[in-house]
Scaffold this motif. Structure first.
Motif, PDB file in Angstrom:
ATOM      1  N   ALA A   1      50.536  25.437  28.541  1.00 23.81           N
ATOM      2  CA  ALA A   1      50.071  26.831  28.588  1.00 23.81           C
ATOM      3  C   ALA A   1      50.076  27.453  27.196  1.00 23.81           C
ATOM      4  CB  ALA A   1      50.953  27.640  29.536  1.00 23.81           C
TER       5      ALA A   1
ATOM      6  N   LYS B   1      57.029  24.823  34.015  1.00 19.87           N
ATOM      7  CA  LYS B   1      58.237  25.481  34.527  1.00 19.87           C
ATOM      8  C   LYS B   1      58.391  25.283  36.036  1.00 19.87           C
ATOM      9  CE  LYS B   1      58.273  27.248  30.325  1.00 19.87           C
ATOM     10  NZ  LYS B   1      59.213  27.083  29.256  1.00 19.87           N
TER      11      LYS B   1
ATOM     12  N   ASP C   1      49.850  35.671  31.307  1.00 17.83           N
ATOM     13  CA  ASP C   1      50.580  34.397  31.268  1.00 17.83           C
ATOM     14  C   ASP C   1      51.517  34.366  32.472  1.00 17.83           C
ATOM     15  OD1 ASP C   1      52.271  32.274  30.827  1.00 17.83           O
ATOM     16  OD2 ASP C   1      52.773  32.802  28.766  1.00 17.83           O
TER      17      ASP C   1
HETATM   18  C1  LIG Z   1      56.165  32.731  28.536  1.00 16.38           C
HETATM   19  C2  LIG Z   1      55.809  31.326  28.267  1.00 16.38           C
HETATM   20  N1  LIG Z   1      54.521  30.978  28.283  1.00 16.38           N
HETATM   21  C3  LIG Z   1      54.137  29.722  28.016  1.00 16.38           C
HETATM   22  C4  LIG Z   1      55.074  28.750  27.721  1.00 16.38           C
HETATM   23  C5  LIG Z   1      54.585  27.376  27.342  1.00 16.38           C
HETATM   24  O1  LIG Z   1      54.515  26.518  28.387  1.00 16.38           O
HETATM   25  P1  LIG Z   1      53.885  25.070  28.182  1.00 16.38           P
HETATM   26  O2  LIG Z   1      55.025  24.122  28.231  1.00 16.38           O
HETATM   27  O3  LIG Z   1      52.969  24.922  29.381  1.00 16.38           O
HETATM   28  O4  LIG Z   1      53.151  25.040  26.907  1.00 16.38           O
HETATM   29  C6  LIG Z   1      56.425  29.066  27.683  1.00 16.38           C
HETATM   30  C7  LIG Z   1      57.431  28.052  27.311  1.00 16.38           C
HETATM   31  O5  LIG Z   1      58.552  28.320  26.981  1.00 16.38           O
HETATM   32  C8  LIG Z   1      56.809  30.387  27.981  1.00 16.38           C
HETATM   33  O6  LIG Z   1      58.108  30.745  27.993  1.00 16.38           O
END
Ligand SMILES: Cc1ncc(COP(=O)(O)O)c(C=O)c1O
Length: 374
Positions: free
Chosen positions: A82, A219, A185
């Motif tokens: 993400a 997550k 997000d």
């Molecule tokens: C708020 C938030 N968005 C996105 C991410 C990133 O997730 P990804 O592992 O899918 O890149 C994190 C990771 O800590 C996060 O805390």
């Protein structure tokens, strides 16, 4: 802090880490099996840069089933986490000098990525007393003719705050009136304890047309290392993101995409079991922290973080929250993350992505170390 804690552990010290930004569970077995089978079956080649048709279909179905959002496959871009989805979004939307509104405390990546895209982060400092929820006045005051977007993160890293539906409606109305984008997000959407998750894009067709909805597998399914995130956007925005990704990373790993399909289609019980364990840990950690004199710890509604106010303990020995986080690591052998890292000075972030015994032992050590500062 995580790597410092690891180094100390390697030296034989009994360090308890509340610094991690990822679930401590392993990826559920059916998801691993699906990726292994795909790998054996030859899923080792390039796919379309924006993801396989099968994964996009699973994401479309997930948005319909869980979020009340109706997207077409060409509106979906699958990326390497993400984080990558947020980056693609900012790179295609933000022009030099544009302003992007952030709700502080926020995940630090947002501000840095806004700057990388040539924009200027405009932070609204949220009040813990109001549950880290912005007021209409705060939102209005942050808007200018240069506002290009607002980034929302509910449930939030680092506060665990969940934005109420009424606030989402206010933000949606402002975005329509002042013509800016909403970047939502929703990566922690399945780890929510006090309410049902509300996607802002599901508030109406007009809102959806100005929203980029971002989520991923990291997550909810304990898949941080797989690097699968995705965004859903109006078709022309999705096309621009796909074109950009085409010249940067191409597709996310092919067999990881197969695992992501299994994740999105897996039995709800798999995720619910992890969420229920996180809820039990949150309740345990909160009860222990809230019993510490001088520490003020709001109750988070989601994610796996608590964000206590430590300002009563700042002084000669620890002038800042960063000093306090160092003190807790050196004195109590407990790793936390300083709130100022998230534009939330005077706080520390504790992740309850740790077993219950570690939570009990770790918070007892924090209580003792903080007691020495009063
Ligand atoms: C708020 C938030 N968005 C996105 C991410 C990133 O997730 P990804 O592992 O899918 O890149 C994190 C990771 O800590 C996060 O805390």
């Amino acid at each position: 802090m995580t790597s410092k804690a690891r180094q100390m552990k390697a030296q034989g010290l009994d360090v308890i880490s509340f610094a991690a930004g990822e679930p401590d569970f392993g990826t559920p077995e059916p998801i691993c099996d699906a990726a292994i089978e795909a790998l054996r079956a030859g899923a080792t080649k390039y796919t379309a840069s924006s993801g396989t048709p099968e994964l996009k279909a699973a994401i479309v179905e997930k948005f319909r089933r869980e979020n009340g959002l109706d997207y077409r496959p060409e509106q979906i871009v699958v990326s390497c986490g993400a984080k990558h989805s947020v980056f693609n979004t900012l790179m295609v939307l933000v022009e030099p000098g544009d302003e992007v509104i952030l709700l502080a405390p926020y995940w630090m990546t947002y501000a840095d990525q806004v700057v990388l895209a040539g924009g200027r982060p405009v932070a609204i400092a949220l009040d813990p007393e109001s549950g880290f929820v912005p007021t209409l006045e705060q939102l209005r005051a942050a808007i200018s003719p240069r506002t290009k977007a607002i980034i929302l993160n509910s449930p939030c890293n680092p506060t665990g705050a969940v934005l109420p539906r009424a606030t989402l409606k206010e933000i949606a109305a402002l975005a329509l009136r002042h013509d800016f984008w909403i970047i939502a997000d929703e990566i922690y959407e399945r780890l929510i304890y006090s309410a049902d998750h509300q996607s802002i894009g599901a508030l109406g067709a007009e809102v959806k047309d100005r929203t980029i909805t971002i989520s991923g597998c990291s997550k909810s399914f304990a898949m941080t290392g797989w690097r699968i995130g995705y965004a859903a956007a109006p078709a022309e925005v999705a096309q621009a993101m796909s074109n950009l990704q085409d010249q940067v990373t191409s597709n996310p790993t092919t067999f990881a995409q197969a695992g992501a399909i299994a994740a999105l289609n897996c039995d709800a019980d798999v995720v619910d079991a992890m969420r229920d364990e996180f809820r039990a840990r949150r309740d345990l950690m909160l009860a222990l922290l809230q019993a510490i004199p001088g520490l003020s710890t709001p109750t988070p509604g989601g994610a796996f973080y608590v964000f206590p106010d430590v300002s009563a303990f700042l002084g000669d020995r620890c002038p800042t929250d960063a000093d306090l986080a160092d003190y807790l690591l050196n004195e109590a052998h407990v790793a936390t993350v300083a709130g100022s890292v998230f534009e939330g000075p005077g706080h520390v972030r504790l992740s309850y992505s740790a077993g219950r015994t570690d939570i009990e032992r770790g918070v007892a050590r924090i209580a003792e170390a903080l007691g020495k500062l009063l």
